[in-house]
Design a protein around this motif. Structure first.
Motif, PDB file in Angstrom:
ATOM      1  N   ASN A 188       0.814  -1.229   0.000  1.00  0.00           N
ATOM      2  CA  ASN A 188       0.000   0.000   0.000  1.00  0.00           C
ATOM      3  C   ASN A 188       0.842   1.271   0.000  1.00  0.00           C
ATOM      4  N   MET A 189       2.047   1.212   0.621  1.00  0.00           N
ATOM      5  CA  MET A 189       2.833   2.455   0.722  1.00  0.00           C
ATOM      6  C   MET A 189       3.484   2.864  -0.596  1.00  0.00           C
ATOM      7  N   ALA A 190       3.673   1.916  -1.514  1.00  0.00           N
ATOM      8  CA  ALA A 190       4.191   2.300  -2.845  1.00  0.00           C
ATOM      9  C   ALA A 190       3.188   3.228  -3.514  1.00  0.00           C
ATOM     10  N   PHE A 191       1.914   2.835  -3.462  1.00  0.00           N
ATOM     11  CA  PHE A 191       0.884   3.691  -4.052  1.00  0.00           C
ATOM     12  C   PHE A 191       0.679   4.969  -3.233  1.00  0.00           C
ATOM     13  N   LEU A 192       0.547   4.818  -1.915  1.00  0.00           N
ATOM     14  CA  LEU A 192       0.213   5.989  -1.086  1.00  0.00           C
ATOM     15  C   LEU A 192       1.311   7.046  -1.080  1.00  0.00           C
ATOM     16  N   SER A 193       2.565   6.643  -1.213  1.00  0.00           N
ATOM     17  CA  SER A 193       3.656   7.633  -1.288  1.00  0.00           C
ATOM     18  C   SER A 193       3.463   8.544  -2.499  1.00  0.00           C
ATOM     19  N   THR A 194       3.025   7.964  -3.632  1.00  0.00           N
ATOM     20  CA  THR A 194       2.806   8.797  -4.826  1.00  0.00           C
ATOM     21  C   THR A 194       1.613   9.727  -4.620  1.00  0.00           C
ATOM     22  N   LEU A 195       0.588   9.240  -3.933  1.00  0.00           N
ATOM     23  CA  LEU A 195      -0.587  10.077  -3.656  1.00  0.00           C
ATOM     24  C   LEU A 195      -0.195  11.251  -2.748  1.00  0.00           C
ATOM     25  N   VAL A 196       0.647  10.975  -1.762  1.00  0.00           N
ATOM     26  CA  VAL A 196       1.142  12.032  -0.858  1.00  0.00           C
ATOM     27  C   VAL A 196       2.026  13.017  -1.630  1.00  0.00           C
ATOM     28  N   ASN A 197       2.929  12.477  -2.467  1.00  0.00           N
ATOM     29  CA  ASN A 197       3.811  13.351  -3.266  1.00  0.00           C
ATOM     30  C   ASN A 197       3.002  14.363  -4.072  1.00  0.00           C
ATOM     31  N   THR A 198       1.989  13.869  -4.792  1.00  0.00           N
ATOM     32  CA  THR A 198       1.236  14.762  -5.687  1.00  0.00           C
ATOM     33  C   THR A 198       0.338  15.732  -4.917  1.00  0.00           C
ATOM     34  N   HIS A 199       0.081  15.418  -3.632  1.00  0.00           N
ATOM     35  CA  HIS A 199      -0.631  16.369  -2.762  1.00  0.00           C
ATOM     36  C   HIS A 199       0.335  17.371  -2.128  1.00  0.00           C
ATOM     37  N   GLY A 200       1.614  17.295  -2.519  1.00  0.00           N
ATOM     38  CA  GLY A 200       2.602  18.267  -2.022  1.00  0.00           C
ATOM     39  C   GLY A 200       3.360  17.818  -0.788  1.00  0.00           C
ATOM     40  N   GLY A 201       3.299  16.528  -0.470  1.00  0.00           N
ATOM     41  CA  GLY A 201       3.946  16.024   0.741  1.00  0.00           C
ATOM     42  C   GLY A 201       5.275  15.338   0.507  1.00  0.00           C
ATOM     43  N   GLN A 202       5.871  14.852   1.591  1.00  0.00           N
ATOM     44  CA  GLN A 202       7.156  14.161   1.544  1.00  0.00           C
ATOM     45  C   GLN A 202       7.273  13.275   2.790  1.00  0.00           C
ATOM     46  N   TRP A 203       8.190  12.317   2.734  1.00  0.00           N
ATOM     47  CA  TRP A 203       8.425  11.455   3.901  1.00  0.00           C
ATOM     48  C   TRP A 203       9.216  12.194   4.989  1.00  0.00           C
ATOM     49  N   PHE A 204      10.288  12.883   4.566  1.00  0.00           N
ATOM     50  CA  PHE A 204      11.171  13.574   5.523  1.00  0.00           C
ATOM     51  C   PHE A 204      11.519  14.945   4.973  1.00  0.00           C
ATOM     52  N   THR A 371      15.393  11.692  -8.058  1.00  0.00           N
ATOM     53  CA  THR A 371      16.193  12.687  -7.327  1.00  0.00           C
ATOM     54  C   THR A 371      15.421  13.997  -7.094  1.00  0.00           C
ATOM     55  N   ASP A 372      14.185  14.082  -7.637  1.00  0.00           N
ATOM     56  CA  ASP A 372      13.390  15.302  -7.452  1.00  0.00           C
ATOM     57  C   ASP A 372      11.906  14.920  -7.533  1.00  0.00           C
ATOM     58  N   SER A 373      11.436  14.220  -6.490  1.00  0.00           N
ATOM     59  CA  SER A 373      10.085  13.642  -6.568  1.00  0.00           C
ATOM     60  C   SER A 373       9.078  14.305  -5.630  1.00  0.00           C
ATOM     61  N   THR A 374       9.495  15.377  -4.955  1.00  0.00           N
ATOM     62  CA  THR A 374       8.583  16.043  -4.006  1.00  0.00           C
ATOM     63  C   THR A 374       8.604  17.552  -4.216  1.00  0.00           C
ATOM     64  N   LEU A 375       7.482  18.183  -3.903  1.00  0.00           N
ATOM     65  CA  LEU A 375       7.366  19.633  -4.078  1.00  0.00           C
ATOM     66  C   LEU A 375       8.310  20.380  -3.138  1.00  0.00           C
ATOM     67  N   PRO A 376       8.288  20.114  -1.810  1.00  0.00           N
ATOM     68  CA  PRO A 376       9.339  20.689  -0.973  1.00  0.00           C
ATOM     69  C   PRO A 376      10.616  19.882  -1.191  1.00  0.00           C
ATOM     70  N   LYS A 377      11.756  20.487  -1.026  1.00  0.00           N
ATOM     71  CA  LYS A 377      13.025  19.775  -1.214  1.00  0.00           C
ATOM     72  C   LYS A 377      13.157  18.659  -0.184  1.00  0.00           C
ATOM     73  N   SER A 378      13.608  17.488  -0.638  1.00  0.00           N
ATOM     74  CA  SER A 378      13.781  16.333   0.262  1.00  0.00           C
ATOM     75  C   SER A 378      15.223  15.851   0.227  1.00  0.00           C
ATOM     76  N   PRO A 379      15.699  15.243   1.324  1.00  0.00           N
ATOM     77  CA  PRO A 379      17.100  14.817   1.380  1.00  0.00           C
ATOM     78  C   PRO A 379      17.341  13.419   0.797  1.00  0.00           C
ATOM     79  N   TYR A 380      16.275  12.748   0.369  1.00  0.00           N
ATOM     80  CA  TYR A 380      16.394  11.345  -0.047  1.00  0.00           C
ATOM     81  C   TYR A 380      16.177  11.149  -1.546  1.00  0.00           C
ATOM     82  N   VAL A 381      16.699  10.042  -2.035  1.00  0.00           N
ATOM     83  CA  VAL A 381      16.472   9.600  -3.415  1.00  0.00           C
ATOM     84  C   VAL A 381      15.341   8.574  -3.386  1.00  0.00           C
TER      85      VAL A 381
END
Length: 434
Positions: A188-204, A371-381
């Protein structure tokens, strides 16, 4: 007679010595269709390289990850070639656990799709060769959309998706939309991470602080739970790729957003009752197109310190080459070649003819940028994961909370709060911040 026997015996000893001189490569791989086909076709490699013998260790995905991770971390040396994902490749490459792949001009490394090649490269060095790659996309029933009078855009929004799901939802015959709900960092998190990304979110954030109680996470997960509660099949919290594939092929899903590799299955009349009705578009977007669709590949890599690098390099090159793709096409047809790795595959008129999803799949893969998958800058790949060792356990813990929220066992707010606590504990323990 004695002389003749002696001669035969000597010849036998020479043959045995020759056989012993052959280099044996032990290859750990996953038990999916493309890899099983590689094993069958590898007799061609052995015929062309009689000095190399192949020994296969074929495992379920979870067991494979465990075995190869333990082996490489302890320098066990059990395997000469490992099948690893895009998650492991940059982490292990950075740690010096993998041998850099050296390719010749014939291999044509520039033919590899840039997004996939980028996910396997650390400091300009390629540490794994892609066997097949994928992104995610929208697969939908065009007949149902037509009947509802809705034309699906090539780049739909999540608002569009919700509107279409409401129109075509007709239980128990057809459900408006099917999405992953089974817990797991790769489920589920593979899909939900993309849903969060496109809503402008990030993991860290840039300080490595988990962001699971941020507005984008709340917006994305609330939207997801409502969408599936209203227009999804019952028991969605138990569904992942295989369960939804079966539902889609039986005509039960009006829409499905998942791995591009599924497109070849849902459009195959031998597997799908609705193959002729299936159409394809890009994964939906919300606030930003960044990270809306994931990026993954299964790859072949050589552990550092291997005593058989030359032979291993030879096999990795063969199995991920243009020639191998041509061999699969000749043996099984263009519809069955491993996709998502090379520009030349998509340039092939035969492939385009056999795979009507090809253009949408290529567009999805090319648009993903690890290397650039989130709206705010993220430290992870990583798009649907963060390529750090701690992510697996964090992803599993969060996946369980999201599945519980979907099943109605907890609220979205409580699930996110528990997820934040679990993520902070892991990151602090690993020393990312105090």
């Amino acid at each position: 007679m004695k002389f003749r026997l002696a001669t035969v015996f000597a010849a036998g000893l020479l043959a045995a010595a020759g056989a012993n001189a052959a280099t044996e490569l032990v290859i750990a791989t996953v038990n999916n269709g493309h890899m099983i086909e590689m094993q069958k076709l590898s007799k061609n490699f052995e015929a062309a390289n009689p000095d190399i013998k192949l020994k296969w260790v074929t495992l379920e995905e979870g067991v494979l990850r465990q075995r190869v991770t333990t082996d490489i971390a302890t320098k066990g040396g059990q395997f000469d070639i490992m099948t690893i994902g895009m998650y492991e490749a940059p982490i292990w490459g950075k740690k010096g656990w993998l041998t850099e792949l050296k390719t010749d001009a014939a291999y044509d490394v520039d033919d590899l799709l840039p997004a996939v090649r980028g996910g396997l490269t650390v400091d300009g060095k390629l540490f794994a060769a892609p066997f097949y790659g994928e992104s995610s996309m929208l697969m939908y029933r065009k007949d149902l959309a037509d009947k509802a009078g809705i034309k699906v855009a090539d780049n739909p929004t999540w608002t569009d998706i919700k509107a279409l799901a409401a129109k075509i939802h007709n239980p128990p015959n057809t459900y408006g939309i099917c999405l992953r709900g089974k817990p797991g960092w790769g489920d589920n998190m593979a899909f939900l991470s993309t849903l969060v990304n496109t809503h402008g979110g990030q993991w860290f954030d840039m300080s490595w602080k988990p962001q699971l109680e941020s507005k984008p996470w709340k917006d994305a997960i609330t939207f997801y739970v409502d969408l599936l509660k209203n227009y999804g099949p019952p028991g969605s919290s138990n569904n992942s790729f295989n369960e939804i594939l079966a539902l889609t092929n039986s005509g039960k899903c009006g829409m499905w957003i998942d791995a591009t590799i599924a497109a070849s299955f849902v459009s195959d009349p031998k597997q799908s009752k609705v193959a002729d009705q299936m159409a394809f578009a890009q994964a939906p977007t919300a606030v930003t197109p960044k990270g809306a669709n994931w990026l993954w590949s299964w790859n072949l890599a050589i552990p550092a310190g291997s005593k058989k690098v030359d032979a291993a390099q030879k096999f990795v090159t063969w199995a991920t080459s243009k020639e191998y793709i041509q061999l699969v096409a000749k043996t099984n047809g263009w519809a069955n070649v491993p996709t998502g790795t090379r520009k030349s595959t998509y340039a092939s008129p035969e492939f385009q003819k056999a795979a009507r999803f090809a253009a949408a799949e290529l567009k999805a893969i090319e648009s993903a940028n690890p290397t650039d998958s989130t709206l705010p800058k993220s430290p992870y790949v990583g798009v649907q994961f963060a390529a750090i060792p701690e992510f697996q356990s964090i992803g599993i813990a969060v996946g369980q909370q999201m599945s519980a929220a979907l099943a109605g066992k907890t609220s979205v707010d409580d699930a996110l709060k528990a997820s934040q606590v679990a993520a902070e504990r892991e990151m602090k323990k690993a020393g990312y911040y105090k």
